[in-house]
Scaffold this active site. Structure first.
Site, PDB file in Angstrom:
ATOM      1  N   LYS A 196     -21.074 -19.975  -9.626  1.00 55.63           N
ATOM      2  CA  LYS A 196     -20.305 -19.861 -10.869  1.00 55.63           C
ATOM      3  C   LYS A 196     -18.879 -19.403 -10.567  1.00 55.63           C
ATOM      4  O   LYS A 196     -17.906 -19.927 -11.131  1.00 55.63           O
ATOM      5  CB  LYS A 196     -20.993 -18.853 -11.792  1.00 55.63           C
ATOM      6  CG  LYS A 196     -20.620 -18.984 -13.262  1.00 55.63           C
ATOM      7  CD  LYS A 196     -21.060 -20.335 -13.785  1.00 55.63           C
ATOM      8  CE  LYS A 196     -20.806 -20.483 -15.267  1.00 55.63           C
ATOM      9  NZ  LYS A 196     -21.937 -20.051 -16.082  1.00 55.63           N
TER      10      LYS A 196
ATOM     11  N   TYR B 271       0.856  -1.177   0.000  1.00 52.34           N
ATOM     12  CA  TYR B 271       0.000   0.000   0.000  1.00 52.34           C
ATOM     13  C   TYR B 271       0.898   1.235   0.000  1.00 52.34           C
ATOM     14  O   TYR B 271       1.992   1.210  -0.544  1.00 52.34           O
ATOM     15  CB  TYR B 271      -0.979  -0.063   1.185  1.00 52.34           C
ATOM     16  CG  TYR B 271      -2.189   0.814   1.003  1.00 52.34           C
ATOM     17  CD1 TYR B 271      -2.997   0.697  -0.123  1.00 52.34           C
ATOM     18  CD2 TYR B 271      -2.514   1.771   1.950  1.00 52.34           C
ATOM     19  CE1 TYR B 271      -4.104   1.504  -0.300  1.00 52.34           C
ATOM     20  CE2 TYR B 271      -3.621   2.594   1.785  1.00 52.34           C
ATOM     21  CZ  TYR B 271      -4.408   2.458   0.652  1.00 52.34           C
ATOM     22  OH  TYR B 271      -5.496   3.262   0.480  1.00 52.34           O
TER      23      TYR B 271
END
Length: 486
Positions: free
Chosen positions: A171, A116
């Site tokens: 899915k 970060y």
């Protein structure tokens, strides 16, 4: 009551039962369940004392009403105390089925500063200067959006985006399990074509591909076409292309078994929506010349009124004899029946009127267009969409490998050539030495399928010959990408 429907793991229940501790008590439980038409899949002793045994009995039932009936019949047995009934499908879905996990450790300030701020700013600027590097330096290179508006979910119809979430989560889980692809559900609270196109276009920078799912026809055709025109990443509508790929693969091998040629057979397709239309177009591309399309309006034929654009195309380009009767009449003398529509449209007697060595793909779920047990009395080969029947035609054979290959090769679009290559790869995984009437398509758990499909897709994207043994090709080539120094 004994159900005539087929029990399924989708309606599996676990019943906690206290039963008297005698030699025949457990046997009475399993006999009762069997007489009720359910299938016992497990029986575990949880606890016992000198007079009673506590067991968990797990069984597959046909539907919720059948499950209730099984429980009632157990409750009526002497010496049986039903304590609790658990629906195993609902238990599996508690809290959802997928999660986000970090690929990098964040154990100290050093690692935090690189993952970060401030270190991440260098990577952001590198991508700003060269946007193509987003594929290398972000999740884009291995991430797919599973997009649905909830308008055509499984066989359930227009149930909306929230109710579609369990399917889209599933899915995404399949993408990861079978293709190593990170996928995320994107369910949209709109069924306006323009809004869907605009939203997907706006979120596309984060993804390497778009998988459209359970969007009703004919709107799905326009959405796919417009997004393909706008985006530089593949747009794949699984209900169309995944289904068509798997059907072509299965039919290729089925015809090998019965000794017929693709260009010689008469095919009847029940269902002219997204799946049926894609199946027919791909079969025509592969050389099938005689196809009849059936939908709610009846058999599509020239001169039929009030057809949408897609059905009008089918009416003009199929049904060469312009037959205008019903579905049972259409399959008389047909070599192949393919169903992607609704349950119980045909009987065993209807199948008996097909050509010799007929092929039946009855794929409506959970109940096929014809009872497979009746169809097998007359057809040479029967396939369904069910996991508890031989020859399951399941899209999971296609889409993980298709996207794996497209992501690996940085494909910008999905093409018909890819569909044909994927179907060939799936069919060839079975191998001539393994083919028989109950094995025309590989298992969804066959580890060779995804690598074979991915290799075939990469070959198409790169314009090179397909590998002779695609199942042996490594599943991903992402790690071969050259390093870039900034």
């Amino acid at each position: 009551m004994v159900t005539t429907r087929l029990p399924s793991a989708g309606f599996s229940i676990t019943i906690r039962i206290a039963v008297t501790a005698d030699a025949s008590s457990i046997g009475r439980l399993t006999t009762c369940v069997g007489e009720a038409g359910a299938i016992v899949t497990a029986l575990d002793v949880v606890d016992s004392d000198p007079t009673h045994v506590l067991v968990d009995l797990t069984c597959d039932t046909a539907d919720a009403a059948h499950a209730d009936q099984v429980v009632k019949q157990l409750e009526q047995q002497d010496g049986v105390d039903v304590r609790k009934v658990s629906d195993r499908t609902f238990l599996l879905h508690l809290g959802g089925k997928i999660e986000v996990s970090s690929k990098v450790a964040l154990r100290n300030r050093d690692e935090l500063s690189r993952a970060y701020t401030p270190g991440v700013a260098r990577v952001c600027m590198a991508i700003a200067e060269n946007p193509a590097d987003a594929r290398r330096l972000t999740i884009k290179r291995n991430t797919v959006a599973v997009v649905s508006d909830g308008s055509a979910v499984l066989g359930l119809g227009n149930i909306g985006p929230a109710a579609a979430m369990p399917v889209m989560e599933g899915k995404a889980a399949l993408f990861k399990r079978f293709g190593g692809v990170d996928a995320w559900p994107v369910v949209l609270d709109t069924q306006d074509t323009d809004e869907i196109v605009a939203i997907v276009k706006a979120i596309a920078p984060a993804y390497g591909g778009i998988n459209l799912e359970d969007i009703a026809a004919p709107r799905c055709f326009e959405i796919e076409a417009r997004l393909k025109e706008m985006l530089d990443i593949p747009v794949f509508h699984d209900d169309q292309h995944g289904t068509a790929i798997c059907v072509l693969a299965a039919l290729t091998n089925a015809l090998r078994v019965v000794g017929k040629r693709m260009q010689d057979v008469k095919v009847v397709v029940s269902g002219a929506g997204a799946a049926g239309t894609a199946i027919m177009k791909l079969l025509m591309r592969q050389g099938v010349a005689d196809i009849i399309a059936y939908d709610r309006k009846g058999v599509l034929h020239r001169g039929m009124p009030d057809l949408n654009e897609s059905m009008q195309w089918l009416a003009e380009n199929t049904n060469k004899e312009n037959y205008a009767g019903d579905l049972p009449g259409a399959i008389v003398g047909a070599d192949v029946f393919i169903g992607v529509s609704a349950p119980n449209l045909l009987t065993g007697d209807d199948i008996a009127k097909m050509a010799q060595k007929s092929i039946v793909f009855a794929m409506a779920n959970p109940d096929p267009e014809v009872d497979p047990r009746e169809a097998r009395k007359h057809a040479a080969i029967v396939a369904t969409g069910r996991s508890d029947q031989p020859n399951q035609i399941n899209n999971v054979l296609a889409f993980p490998g298709v996207f794996r290959g497209m992501l690996d090769a940085a494909a910008e679009e999905f093409t018909e050539e890819m569909a044909l290559a994927a179907a060939r790869a799936i069919a060839d995984v079975v191998g001539e030495d393994k083919l028989n009437p109950t094995v025309i398509i590989p298992s969804v758990f066959d580890p060779k399928v995804t690598p074979a499909v991915a290799a075939a897709i990469r070959a198409v994207v790169r314009g090179v010959p397909a590998p002779s043994n695609p199942a042996a090709v490594p599943e991903s080539e992402l790690d071969k990408a050259p390093e870039t120094t900034f």
